[in-house]
Design an enzyme around this catalytic site. Structure first.
Site, PDB file in Angstrom:
ATOM      1  N   SER A   1      27.298  -4.759 -21.743  1.00 36.26           N
ATOM      2  CA  SER A   1      28.733  -4.801 -21.504  1.00 36.26           C
ATOM      3  C   SER A   1      29.437  -5.468 -22.666  1.00 36.26           C
ATOM      4  O   SER A   1      28.929  -6.415 -23.275  1.00 36.26           O
ATOM      5  CB  SER A   1      29.041  -5.575 -20.215  1.00 36.26           C
ATOM      6  OG  SER A   1      30.430  -5.766 -20.054  1.00 36.26           O
TER       7      SER A   1
ATOM      8  N   GLU B   1      19.863   6.471 -18.074  1.00 39.04           N
ATOM      9  CA  GLU B   1      21.214   7.035 -18.139  1.00 39.04           C
ATOM     10  C   GLU B   1      21.291   8.129 -19.202  1.00 39.04           C
ATOM     11  O   GLU B   1      21.894   9.188 -18.987  1.00 39.04           O
ATOM     12  CB  GLU B   1      22.224   5.929 -18.431  1.00 39.04           C
ATOM     13  CG  GLU B   1      22.462   4.984 -17.264  1.00 39.04           C
ATOM     14  CD  GLU B   1      23.340   3.805 -17.614  1.00 39.04           C
ATOM     15  OE1 GLU B   1      23.684   3.052 -16.683  1.00 39.04           O
ATOM     16  OE2 GLU B   1      23.693   3.636 -18.814  1.00 39.04           O
TER      17      GLU B   1
ATOM     18  N   HIS C   1      18.017  42.915 -53.710  1.00 41.72           N
ATOM     19  CA  HIS C   1      19.167  43.265 -52.884  1.00 41.72           C
ATOM     20  C   HIS C   1      18.985  42.715 -51.470  1.00 41.72           C
ATOM     21  O   HIS C   1      17.903  42.833 -50.875  1.00 41.72           O
ATOM     22  CB  HIS C   1      19.344  44.779 -52.821  1.00 41.72           C
ATOM     23  CG  HIS C   1      20.675  45.216 -52.321  1.00 41.72           C
ATOM     24  ND1 HIS C   1      20.993  45.270 -50.982  1.00 41.72           N
ATOM     25  CD2 HIS C   1      21.789  45.613 -53.007  1.00 41.72           C
ATOM     26  CE1 HIS C   1      22.248  45.686 -50.852  1.00 41.72           C
ATOM     27  NE2 HIS C   1      22.748  45.912 -52.073  1.00 41.72           N
TER      28      HIS C   1
ATOM     29  N   THR D   1      13.506   7.202   2.415  1.00 43.90           N
ATOM     30  CA  THR D   1      14.014   8.547   2.637  1.00 43.90           C
ATOM     31  C   THR D   1      15.472   8.408   3.049  1.00 43.90           C
ATOM     32  O   THR D   1      15.824   7.490   3.804  1.00 43.90           O
ATOM     33  CB  THR D   1      13.210   9.277   3.730  1.00 43.90           C
ATOM     34  OG1 THR D   1      13.273   8.523   4.953  1.00 43.90           O
ATOM     35  CG2 THR D   1      11.748   9.441   3.323  1.00 43.90           C
ATOM     36  N   HIS D   2      16.330   9.300   2.543  1.00 43.05           N
ATOM     37  CA  HIS D   2      17.782   9.188   2.765  1.00 43.05           C
ATOM     38  C   HIS D   2      18.329   7.865   2.203  1.00 43.05           C
ATOM     39  O   HIS D   2      19.348   7.360   2.685  1.00 43.05           O
ATOM     40  CB  HIS D   2      18.140   9.293   4.253  1.00 43.05           C
ATOM     41  CG  HIS D   2      17.650  10.537   4.909  1.00 43.05           C
ATOM     42  ND1 HIS D   2      18.395  11.695   4.966  1.00 43.05           N
ATOM     43  CD2 HIS D   2      16.473  10.809   5.531  1.00 43.05           C
ATOM     44  CE1 HIS D   2      17.715  12.628   5.610  1.00 43.05           C
ATOM     45  NE2 HIS D   2      16.540  12.124   5.953  1.00 43.05           N
TER      46      HIS D   2
ATOM     47  N   VAL E   1      22.643  -6.323 -18.646  1.00 48.54           N
ATOM     48  CA  VAL E   1      21.729  -5.358 -19.272  1.00 48.54           C
ATOM     49  C   VAL E   1      21.646  -4.131 -18.373  1.00 48.54           C
ATOM     50  O   VAL E   1      21.410  -4.250 -17.171  1.00 48.54           O
ATOM     51  CB  VAL E   1      20.326  -5.958 -19.484  1.00 48.54           C
ATOM     52  CG1 VAL E   1      19.395  -4.924 -20.105  1.00 48.54           C
ATOM     53  CG2 VAL E   1      20.412  -7.195 -20.374  1.00 48.54           C
TER      54      VAL E   1
END
Length: 463
Positions: free
Chosen positions: A315, A328, A126, A184-185, A322
């Site tokens: 593409s 990604e 059961h 940096t930045h 490439v």
């Protein structure tokens, strides 16, 4: 209600209904299939594995406690082990978006195991009385989340993260003598070596490993034994502890009975914590992926510092293009894991009194996050990091023209004089060394020493 060639009639406490003739599930599973035509999302393989292990371990414990007939128990163990191994994954049709306790998925498991065990034992097994003995959906499903998360983390995620960390260290060692312009930045800054930059990434992954390992110490606590509301009603007093030992043996991972069943049924804090650590790793992965994309940008109009392996045309219209497809992909994975964490966070808040009622969606998203981060870590290591090459000519050209190198002269000529030289160097496109020779009494040899890019990566005050 009559059966036909395609269906058979099954009964439960609510009456009769049609079930596909060859299905291993029963009436309660079929009601869930009929009630929740919401998505194409089903219980993940890792969760089905955990549920199979849970049913086999529970039968073993109930047999040893003298509560379950030996022949029935052995049949359940055999059937549940087959479920865990993935031999019947097509028999789990219930949508993830179902009753919040996951009762439908628990009963789906009970019915499949009972069907298989009945055939093996030659007597009726059961789904509730035997397969679900000493259990409730309210402790089975939280337990399945924890068991699956620990197994997947230990056997897939952590090894993959360690592989990525080690790959980063090896690649850094290979490029330890290569100096590049720091940023940096997104603006030119003082030089760094590749081993320093990649070492920073490796440290992020190492911290992620430590975060997961820490969170798992709380995920190892299992709700099993709490049954309906945390009191352990209808379970033997020793069931929880014995079960934790049994499933530890079956899975090869360490588990223990929860220190408080009321917490384990009513909340999913441990799963929320683990998800938060996965989100942090996703943030690290996004940073690494985007750094690789920037460094690879070009080849002519970007930074062009490195060249990632060319894996596929980039593409459908621009021949020869490439793209950095692996970073990604990793960035999209990171976004998905961050989104999963938001879902798990909201779901974790849905512990109403003695039960959390968003368990299936927590299970789905948590296990997906573990799988995604494990797979992405290996792909990033093997298809992006190992094989990228360095464009040293581009690096050297950028370093030679970097006016920020004047920072190394601060202790000698002062900040204001250095700023004036840097601005003139930018304006005229001339090397700092030339202007410093004209506007200070430092010799060429001394400037070569003070402005040596590799030496500057060691830090300290230059005098």
């Amino acid at each position: 209600m009559a059966a036909n060639d395609d269906y058979r009639i099954e009964k439960d406490s609510m009456g009769e209904l049609k079930v596909p003739k060859n299905a291993l599930w029963g009436a309660q599973s079929q009601r869930a299939v009929d009630n929740f035509p919401i998505s194409d999302l089903r219980a993940p393989r890792a969760m089905i594995n955990a549920l199979g292990l849970i049913k086999a371990s529970a039968a073993e414990v109930n047999r040893d406690l003298g509560l379950l007939d030996k022949a029935v128990a052995e049949a359940i163990i055999e059937a549940a082990t087959a479920v865990a191994a993935g031999r019947h994954d097509d028999q789990f049709p219930v949508d993830i978006f179902q009753t919040g306790s996951g009762t439908s998925t628990n009963m789906n498991t009970n019915e499949v195991v009972a069907h298989l065990a009945t055939e093996a034992a030659g007597q009726t097994v059961h789904p509730n009385d035997h397969v679900n003995m000493g259990q409730s959906s309210n402790d089975v499903i939280p337990t399945s989340i924890h068991v699956a998360a620990v197994i997947e983390s230990e056997k897939r995620l952590l090894p993959a993260l360690r592989h990525m960390r080690d790959t980063l260290h090896r690649k850094g060692d290979e490029l330890a003598e290569v100096v590049k312009t720091g940023r940096t930045h997104l603006m030119d800054a003082m030089p760094v070596r590749f081993d320093q930059e990649l070492g920073g990434w490796a440290a992020q992954i190492e911290s992620g490993i430590a975060r997961v390992e820490s969170a798992l110490t709380r995920v190892r606590g299992l709700a099993q034994g709490g049954t309906a509301v945390g009191t352990g009603i209808n379970a033997h007093p020793e069931f929880g502890e014995r079960f934790a030992r049994a499933i530890s043996r079956a899975s090869g991972c360490d588990f223990h009975a929860s220190h408080d069943y009321f917490e384990s049924l009513s909340s999913q804090d441990a799963a929320v914590e683990l998800s938060g650590q996965l989100k942090t790793i996703a943030v690290s992965m996004m940073k690494i992926a985007n750094d690789l994309r920037w460094m690879n940008s070009g080849p002519l109009a970007g930074l062009g510092e490195i060249q990632l392996p060319a894996l596929q045309p980039g593409s459908s219209i621009m021949p020869g293009k490439v793209n950095p497809v692996i970073p990604e992909s990793a960035a999209m994975v990171a976004a998905q894991v961050i989104g999963n964490d938001t879902t798990i966070t909201v779901a974790g808040q849905s512990g109403n009194f003695q039960l959390n009622v968003m368990l299936p969606v927590i299970a789905y998203n948590l296990l997906q996050s573990i799988e995604l981060m494990a797979n992405t870590s290996r792909v990033m290591a093997d298809k992006a990091i190992v094989g990228f090459t360095v464009n040293e000519a581009n690096l050297d050209d950028a370093l030679s023209k970097n006016p920020i190198l004047v920072t190394a002269l601060n202790a000698v000529i002062g900040y204001d004089k250095g700023a004036a030289i840097a601005k003139q160097a930018y304006k005229e496109g001339r090397p700092v060394k030339e202007l410093a020779m004209e506007q200070s009494d430092l010799s060429e040899a001394e400037l070569d020493r003070l402005l040596d890019p590799k030496d500057l990566t060691e830090g300290g005050i230059k005098k």
